[in-house]
Design a protein around this motif. Structure first.
Motif, PDB file in Angstrom:
ATOM      1  N   MET A  65       0.838  -1.187   0.000  1.00  0.00           N
ATOM      2  CA  MET A  65       0.000   0.000   0.000  1.00  0.00           C
ATOM      3  C   MET A  65       0.884   1.252   0.000  1.00  0.00           C
ATOM      4  SD  MET A  65      -3.069  -0.905   2.665  1.00  0.00           S
ATOM      5  CE  MET A  65      -3.941   0.587   2.183  1.00  0.00           C
ATOM      6  N   VAL A  66       0.252   2.307  -0.431  1.00  0.00           N
ATOM      7  CA  VAL A  66       0.888   3.620  -0.398  1.00  0.00           C
ATOM      8  C   VAL A  66       0.003   4.537   0.420  1.00  0.00           C
ATOM      9  CG1 VAL A  66      -0.168   4.285  -2.595  1.00  0.00           C
ATOM     10  CG2 VAL A  66       1.842   5.501  -1.758  1.00  0.00           C
ATOM     11  N   PHE A  67       0.658   5.337   1.291  1.00  0.00           N
ATOM     12  CA  PHE A  67      -0.067   6.266   2.142  1.00  0.00           C
ATOM     13  C   PHE A  67       0.395   7.684   1.825  1.00  0.00           C
ATOM     14  CE2 PHE A  67       0.147   2.258   4.404  1.00  0.00           C
ATOM     15  CZ  PHE A  67      -1.168   2.065   4.791  1.00  0.00           C
ATOM     16  N   GLN A  68      -0.562   8.536   1.606  1.00  0.00           N
ATOM     17  CA  GLN A  68      -0.260   9.943   1.353  1.00  0.00           C
ATOM     18  C   GLN A  68      -0.487  10.729   2.641  1.00  0.00           C
ATOM     19  OE1 GLN A  68      -2.760  12.525  -1.298  1.00  0.00           O
ATOM     20  NE2 GLN A  68      -0.865  12.477  -2.576  1.00  0.00           N
ATOM     21  N   ILE A  69       0.578  11.465   3.066  1.00  0.00           N
ATOM     22  CA  ILE A  69       0.564  12.159   4.349  1.00  0.00           C
ATOM     23  C   ILE A  69       0.666  13.658   4.079  1.00  0.00           C
ATOM     24  CG2 ILE A  69       1.686  12.411   6.585  1.00  0.00           C
ATOM     25  CD1 ILE A  69       2.898   9.622   6.089  1.00  0.00           C
ATOM     26  N   GLU A  70      -0.241  14.430   4.703  1.00  0.00           N
ATOM     27  CA  GLU A  70      -0.217  15.892   4.604  1.00  0.00           C
ATOM     28  C   GLU A  70       0.007  16.482   6.001  1.00  0.00           C
ATOM     29  OE1 GLU A  70      -3.741  17.349   2.814  1.00  0.00           O
ATOM     30  OE2 GLU A  70      -3.092  16.863   0.762  1.00  0.00           O
ATOM     31  N   ILE A  71       0.861  17.503   6.020  1.00  0.00           N
ATOM     32  CA  ILE A  71       1.148  18.211   7.262  1.00  0.00           C
ATOM     33  C   ILE A  71       0.901  19.688   7.013  1.00  0.00           C
ATOM     34  CG2 ILE A  71       2.883  18.763   9.001  1.00  0.00           C
ATOM     35  CD1 ILE A  71       4.264  16.146   8.336  1.00  0.00           C
ATOM     36  N   SER A  72       0.094  20.307   7.863  1.00  0.00           N
ATOM     37  CA  SER A  72      -0.205  21.734   7.748  1.00  0.00           C
ATOM     38  C   SER A  72       0.318  22.454   8.990  1.00  0.00           C
ATOM     39  CB  SER A  72      -1.717  21.949   7.579  1.00  0.00           C
ATOM     40  OG  SER A  72      -2.405  21.514   8.742  1.00  0.00           O
ATOM     41  N   ARG A  73       0.504  23.764   8.836  1.00  0.00           N
ATOM     42  CA  ARG A  73       1.036  24.576   9.930  1.00  0.00           C
ATOM     43  C   ARG A  73       0.087  25.735  10.198  1.00  0.00           C
ATOM     44  NH1 ARG A  73       6.961  25.896   8.885  1.00  0.00           N
ATOM     45  NH2 ARG A  73       7.169  23.763   9.684  1.00  0.00           N
ATOM     46  N   ILE A  74      -0.218  25.961  11.420  1.00  0.00           N
ATOM     47  CA  ILE A  74      -1.088  27.018  11.934  1.00  0.00           C
ATOM     48  C   ILE A  74      -2.533  26.759  11.510  1.00  0.00           C
ATOM     49  CG2 ILE A  74      -1.585  29.475  12.041  1.00  0.00           C
ATOM     50  CD1 ILE A  74       1.396  30.005  11.532  1.00  0.00           C
ATOM     51  N   LYS A  75      -2.753  26.720  10.187  1.00  0.00           N
ATOM     52  CA  LYS A  75      -4.090  26.441   9.663  1.00  0.00           C
ATOM     53  C   LYS A  75      -4.035  25.164   8.844  1.00  0.00           C
ATOM     54  CE  LYS A  75      -5.375  31.330   9.321  1.00  0.00           C
ATOM     55  NZ  LYS A  75      -5.843  32.411   8.394  1.00  0.00           N
ATOM     56  N   THR A  76      -5.168  24.433   8.815  1.00  0.00           N
ATOM     57  CA  THR A  76      -5.194  23.198   8.039  1.00  0.00           C
ATOM     58  C   THR A  76      -5.103  23.462   6.553  1.00  0.00           C
ATOM     59  OG1 THR A  76      -7.628  23.281   8.051  1.00  0.00           O
ATOM     60  CG2 THR A  76      -6.550  21.980   9.781  1.00  0.00           C
ATOM     61  N   SER A  77      -5.508  24.642   6.165  1.00  0.00           N
ATOM     62  CA  SER A  77      -5.404  24.974   4.740  1.00  0.00           C
ATOM     63  C   SER A  77      -3.972  25.263   4.315  1.00  0.00           C
ATOM     64  CB  SER A  77      -6.304  26.174   4.417  1.00  0.00           C
ATOM     65  OG  SER A  77      -5.899  27.295   5.185  1.00  0.00           O
ATOM     66  N   ASN A  78      -3.079  25.508   5.289  1.00  0.00           N
ATOM     67  CA  ASN A  78      -1.679  25.848   4.992  1.00  0.00           C
ATOM     68  C   ASN A  78      -0.852  24.566   5.051  1.00  0.00           C
ATOM     69  OD1 ASN A  78       0.715  27.218   4.553  1.00  0.00           O
ATOM     70  ND2 ASN A  78       0.969  27.749   6.733  1.00  0.00           N
ATOM     71  N   VAL A  79      -0.954  23.773   3.981  1.00  0.00           N
ATOM     72  CA  VAL A  79      -0.231  22.509   3.908  1.00  0.00           C
ATOM     73  C   VAL A  79       1.227  22.809   3.538  1.00  0.00           C
ATOM     74  CG1 VAL A  79      -0.049  20.276   2.772  1.00  0.00           C
ATOM     75  CG2 VAL A  79      -2.296  21.243   3.271  1.00  0.00           C
ATOM     76  N   ILE A  80       2.124  22.316   4.393  1.00  0.00           N
ATOM     77  CA  ILE A  80       3.566  22.593   4.161  1.00  0.00           C
ATOM     78  C   ILE A  80       4.315  21.344   3.736  1.00  0.00           C
ATOM     79  CG2 ILE A  80       3.575  24.501   5.817  1.00  0.00           C
ATOM     80  CD1 ILE A  80       4.875  22.547   7.816  1.00  0.00           C
ATOM     81  N   TRP A  81       3.707  20.172   3.870  1.00  0.00           N
ATOM     82  CA  TRP A  81       4.441  18.938   3.517  1.00  0.00           C
ATOM     83  C   TRP A  81       3.455  17.893   3.020  1.00  0.00           C
ATOM     84  CZ3 TRP A  81       9.604  18.288   3.416  1.00  0.00           C
ATOM     85  CH2 TRP A  81      10.104  16.989   3.222  1.00  0.00           C
ATOM     86  N   VAL A  82       3.786  17.263   1.877  1.00  0.00           N
ATOM     87  CA  VAL A  82       3.014  16.162   1.305  1.00  0.00           C
ATOM     88  C   VAL A  82       4.021  15.087   0.902  1.00  0.00           C
ATOM     89  CG1 VAL A  82       1.469  15.398  -0.506  1.00  0.00           C
ATOM     90  CG2 VAL A  82       1.160  17.664   0.496  1.00  0.00           C
ATOM     91  N   GLU A  83       3.778  13.861   1.369  1.00  0.00           N
ATOM     92  CA  GLU A  83       4.713  12.782   1.049  1.00  0.00           C
ATOM     93  C   GLU A  83       3.940  11.462   0.931  1.00  0.00           C
ATOM     94  OE1 GLU A  83       8.478  10.426   3.076  1.00  0.00           O
ATOM     95  OE2 GLU A  83       8.178  12.547   3.580  1.00  0.00           O
ATOM     96  N   ASN A  84       4.336  10.631  -0.041  1.00  0.00           N
ATOM     97  CA  ASN A  84       3.775   9.304  -0.230  1.00  0.00           C
ATOM     98  C   ASN A  84       4.708   8.268   0.398  1.00  0.00           C
ATOM     99  OD1 ASN A  84       1.544  10.288  -1.628  1.00  0.00           O
ATOM    100  ND2 ASN A  84       2.578  10.106  -3.625  1.00  0.00           N
ATOM    101  N   TYR A  85       4.174   7.477   1.265  1.00  0.00           N
ATOM    102  CA  TYR A  85       4.964   6.483   1.981  1.00  0.00           C
ATOM    103  C   TYR A  85       4.477   5.102   1.582  1.00  0.00           C
ATOM    104  CZ  TYR A  85       6.552   3.594   5.883  1.00  0.00           C
ATOM    105  OH  TYR A  85       7.120   2.593   6.656  1.00  0.00           O
TER     106      TYR A  85
END
Length: 959
Positions: A65-85
């Motif tokens: 499987m592949v998992f897509q991970i999103e990380i946001s800062r301060i606000k959820t709309s402010n995504v600063i990191w996206v990575e597929n694991y």
């Protein structure tokens, strides 16, 4: 037909239902979603740790499987990191993933969500993402506390050149916060009213204790800071692998270190071989062993990985095993059959598999350096013959081996020491002599230098000295001097001798060294020349000598002035006319004397030249004692005759005379000079070093001067000393001195003469009045009546004559001008008739009372002119005589002017024979004989005119 249609319809509906069911069953894996998502924080590493699982998988089912991970800062709309694991997932397996934040997690709120999809070849259908999980929020600020200000990250460790993000968190947005890096203000980015971020790029290393960063508020005294530790990483170097027996590989490296840190980071090393796929964790930080498999694998490809908290680094190495053979050191090494010039060395080597041929290298050391080197091919046993050795010499032989086919490294050395046997000395001793004459004998001091090890060929035991009298060749004398003596003293007569010196060890005798001593040295006087020394020594040269000369000898003392002297000499060939004399004993400022001798064919030395010099000249060590003389109004003379210029640490080239005066200009012959104390004076330069006097001229009378004299060499002048003060006299003072001094001297001379001749002066100028009690006349008169009577009275003897001289008043004339007249004598006749006939009387005079009569030939009788006849009156009263006489005498002395009246004393015993006999009457009455000295009286001349004489009665005595 209807039945067929009904059956067909029923079959299609069943097939459609089955397809729909299969579609639902097959679509379930594609919609697998992550569940139970949890997020944790690692503040030390600024990491977010995620863990989750997938629950809907079938039992024992594994899917990729592949998992897509999103990380946001301060606000959820402010995504600063996206990575597929991507990973393999099992039922209910806990999956983990970590993310390192560049921004400290304390600086902002972070949110995480993920979704998954099947990525497996077992399911060929298109994959579909599952639904997103809900946002998992991470807010560290809520747990910070109530402090007004925070700075992050805390004590972070980074490599030099890294990029670092710093932030501060303030509880009050009203404060104006300023942040500083090592005192330099930083400018950042405001994330929100309470958080500001600073981006540091290419961080430098400043100190081991870290880089200081702090923030402070403009209001209040709130200051917060952190320490940023920067590491200087050194890469792993010198990675190499080798084998010694083809069974074990030994890999070594120089481990890298994190310089700049007070404590080193823990680092692990892993060794991986790619051809075999084997891997091992190294237990040591600088080496690791690898076992060679029995299949004899030849090629190896190693990867060494070094890993620590900050990084992971790797180095690679590819090699052939047979090319990395490092043999072990040879063993059973021996040196055999050692003689005076030869020795044999033997050894054994360790076998290395089938590659047993080794190349061995032998080195021979003598006196600390390699003198022979040889290579020998060896399989098991090695042997080598060492030739051309020196007798009685210590040597060291060593051997090492390497792979002969593929050279990689030499083995370690195996070393053995040995000493060759002795032989007879090969060279004659270097002999010299010093000859001097003592009490008619010739005293010869022999010197010889010890033979070197190469010349001695063993330990020297003694020296033989053979004396041969050349005038009597049959006379020989042998002396044996034990070693380590380097000389002896011989007392010889005035004959010529030939001296032979040999050195002896346990094997034999050296060749003889011959030197001759002549009964008549015949050394001529040679003028001494100056030479200049350099860093290399003294360069000496001389003229070639006509005739047969077998060589030259240069002689000098290394300790001049020392009684031991440490005599040194240098033998040179007959064709040599120059040499350089060098010695470690030469010292700056010391004068060295060199003598150059020629050696005749009879081996007799004779003096050719003398030279003297300094290895390095220095300034004079002291100044002369200067004496001043001939001081005048315009000049004075200086002299320093006792100054020994030869004892100075350099050749005295002359003298410098410094003269100070109040005058602004310098006198002729001098120039202005500035002393070390910045005082200005005049300088006279005396270029002749033999000149020991100097006259300072053209001075001013009654002026004050100061002078100072110092010698100088080629290096400089002597030490600056005290100035001597002098004042020139006045212009006319010398004239006064010429007059006053002779006068003072004359007066002193007269006073001394007067003191020495005082008695004579007294006798001549003012003699003492005779004391009648001490007169010597008393001893001539012997009183018959009273032998004890020593004093004459008037009654004892009646005066026989009185001479009275009366000088006329008026013009005074000298004795030469006075007309010579016959003196008039008055005779007093005795009253007693018993006395008949004249008696002898003694006449003497006292010049104190009659100085004018000194020129008279008579006994001081001053003549009386006939015109002035004396009148005699007789005193009848016995009391009046002495009184009248005494009174008249005293008064007359006080009343008579000096030079007017003379007194002439005539003894009553005066003989008629004394004085002028022609003036005496023909038949004078003869006075009675006086046997005793009677009272004497002095009668002043010219008391009255005519003078009167009073005769005392016999019964009256003068007391």
């Amino acid at each position: 037909m209807a039945l067929f249609s009904a059956f067909q319809t029923t079959f299609l509906l069943a097939l459609l239902s089955l397809k729909t069911y299969q579609s639902e069953v097959l679509s379930e894996p594609l919609s697998l979603a992550p569940e139970s998502l949890e997020v944790s924080i690692d503040s030390a590493r600024q990491c977010l740790h995620l863990q989750w699982s997938v629950h809907n998988l079938a039992y024992h089912q594994e899917l990729k499987m592949v998992f897509q991970i999103e990380i946001s800062r301060i606000k959820t709309s402010n995504v600063i990191w996206v990575e597929n694991y991507s990973t393999t997932v099992k039922r209910n397996q806990v999956l983990r993933w970590s993310w390192e934040s560049k921004l400290p997690l304390e600086c902002a709120k972070h949110s995480v969500r993920m979704r998954g999809a099947v990525d497996d070849a077992q399911v060929p259908e298109l994959r579909f993402w599952s639904n997103w999980t809900s946002w998992e929020e991470v807010d560290v600020q809520s747990s910070l506390g109530h402090d007004p200000l925070f700075v992050f990250p805390k004590d972070k460790l980074v490599e030099e050149g890294s990029n670092v993000t710093i932030c501060y968190v303030s509880r009050s947005h009203q404060n104006n916060i300023s942040c500083y890096l090592e005192g330099v203000r930083m400018h950042g980015e405001q994330l929100d009213p309470n958080v500001c971020v600073f981006h540091l790029k290419n961080v430098p290393f400043i100190r081991e204790t870290g880089t200081n960063i702090y923030c402070k508020a403009d209001r209040g005294d709130v200051i917060k800071g952190i320490v940023l530790f920067v590491s200087i990483f050194e890469e792993t170097k010198d990675f190499s692998c080798e084998t010694r027996d083809l069974k074990t590989l030994n890999c070594t490296w120089a481990p890298g270190s994190d310089a700049g840190l007070l404590t080193q980071l823990s680092q692990s090393y892993t060794l991986f071989e790619s051809f075999s796929g084997k891997k091992t964790l190294c237990k040591h930080k600088s080496w690791c062993n690898w076992q060679v498999p029995p299949d004899s694998q030849e090629m190896y490809n190693f990867t060494l990985t070094a890993e620590n908290y900050l990084r992971k680094r790797s180095v690679h190495l590819l090699f052939n095993l047979t090319h990395r053979v490092h043999p072990m050191a040879p063993f059973n090494v021996f040196v055999k059959n050692v003689s005076a010039t030869n020795a044999t060395m033997t050894w054994k080597v360790h076998s290395v598999g089938n590659y047993s041929t080794l190349l061995c290298q032998i080195e021979l050391y003598g006196e600390g350096k390699v003198i022979q080197k040889q290579n020998v091919s060896v399989k098991v046993n090695g042997k080598h013959l060492m030739k051309k050795l020196e007798p009685s010499t210590e040597y060291a032989a060593q051997v090492r081996c390497a792979n002969a086919n593929h050279f990689w490294k030499w083995s370690e050395w195996t070393r053995r020491n040995f000493t060759t046997a002795e032989a007879a000395p090969s060279e004659a001793p270097d002999v010299w002599r010093n000859v001097k004459s003592v009490q008619g004998h010739c005293v010869v001091t022999l010197f010889w230098k010890p033979l070197s090890k190469l010349q001695a060929n063993g330990k020297i035991l003694f020296y033989n000295v053979v004396l041969e009298n050349l005038d009597r060749p049959s006379t020989l004398k042998l002396l044996s001097i034990p070693a380590p003596a380097n000389g002896t003293e011989l007392t010889l007569d005035q004959c010529s001798y030939q001296i032979r010196v040999t050195a002896n060890n346990s094997v034999g005798t050296s060749p003889a060294s011959v030197i001759a001593v002549s009964g008549d040295p015949g050394n001529k006087e040679v003028e001494e020349e100056r030479v200049r020394g350099t860093e290399d020594g003294f360069c000496l040269s001389w003229k070639p000598q006509p005739g047969d000369v077998t060589g030259y000898v240069v002689e000098w003392c290394e300790r001049p002035g020392d009684p031991l002297c440490d005599l040194q000499w240098k033998n040179l060939g007959p064709d040599t006319t120059s040499t350089v004399v060098s010695s470690d004993a030469f010292r700056p400022g010391v004068r060295y004397n060199f003598r150059i001798y020629g050696i005749s064919t009879e081996r007799i030395p004779y003096l050719l030249e003398k030279k003297t010099g300094y290895s390095q000249e220095l300034v004079p060590s002291d100044n002369p004692q200067v004496l001043m003389s001939n001081l005048t109004s315009y000049s004075f003379t200086l002299s320093w005759k006792d100054y020994a210029a030869e004892s100075q640490p350099g050749f005295v080239r002359g003298y410098s005379l410094y003269l100070k005066s109040k005058a602004a200009r310098c006198l002729p012959g001098s120039e202005k000079a500035v002393l070390s104390d910045d005082s200005i004076c005049c300088k006279y330069k005396i270029d002749n070093p033999k000149q020991k006097t100097f006259v300072v001229e053209n001075l001013q009378p009654a002026s004050f001067y100061e002078f100072f004299l110092t010698p100088y060499t080629s290096v400089g002048e002597g030490p600056q000393g005290a100035f001597t003060k002098v004042t020139t006299p006045d212009e006319y003072s010398h004239i006064l001195i010429r007059v006053i001094l002779p006068m003072i001297f004359s007066i002193l001379l007269i006073m001394i003469l007067c003191y020495l001749k005082s008695q004579w002066m007294k006798e001549k100028c003012y003699p003492d009045i005779p004391d009648p009690y001490k007169s010597s006349v008393l001893s001539l008169i012997k009183s018959k009546e009273n032998p004890r009577l020593t004093i004459m009275n008037v009654k004892d003897c009646i005066p026989d004559a009185i001479e009275v001289i009366n000088k006329q008043e008026g013009t005074r004339k000298s004795l030469t001008e006075t007309e010579p007249t016959k003196p008039t004598y008055l005779y007093l006749l005795p009253t007693e008739k018993s006395h008949s006939g004249p008696g002898p009387c003694i006449c003497f005079e006292n010049f104190t009372y009659n100085q004018a009569a000194s020129d008279s030939a008579s006994c001081g009788h001053v003549p009386v002119t006939p015109k002035a006849q004396p009148q005699l009156g007789l005193l009848t009263s016995s009391e009046n005589g002495p009184k009248a006489l005494g009174k008249n005498y005293v008064n007359s002395l006080g009343e008579i002017p000096a030079g007017e009246t003379n007194l002439n004393y005539v003894s009553q015993l005066a003989s008629p024979m004394c004085g002028d006999k022609s003036s005496l009457p023909t038949n004078p009455p003869e006075p009675a004989l006086c046997s005793e000295y009677k009272t004497q009286m002095a009668i002043p001349m010219g008391l009255a005119s005519p003078p009167s004489i009073t005769l005392l009665d016999e019964g009256e005595h003068d007391h």
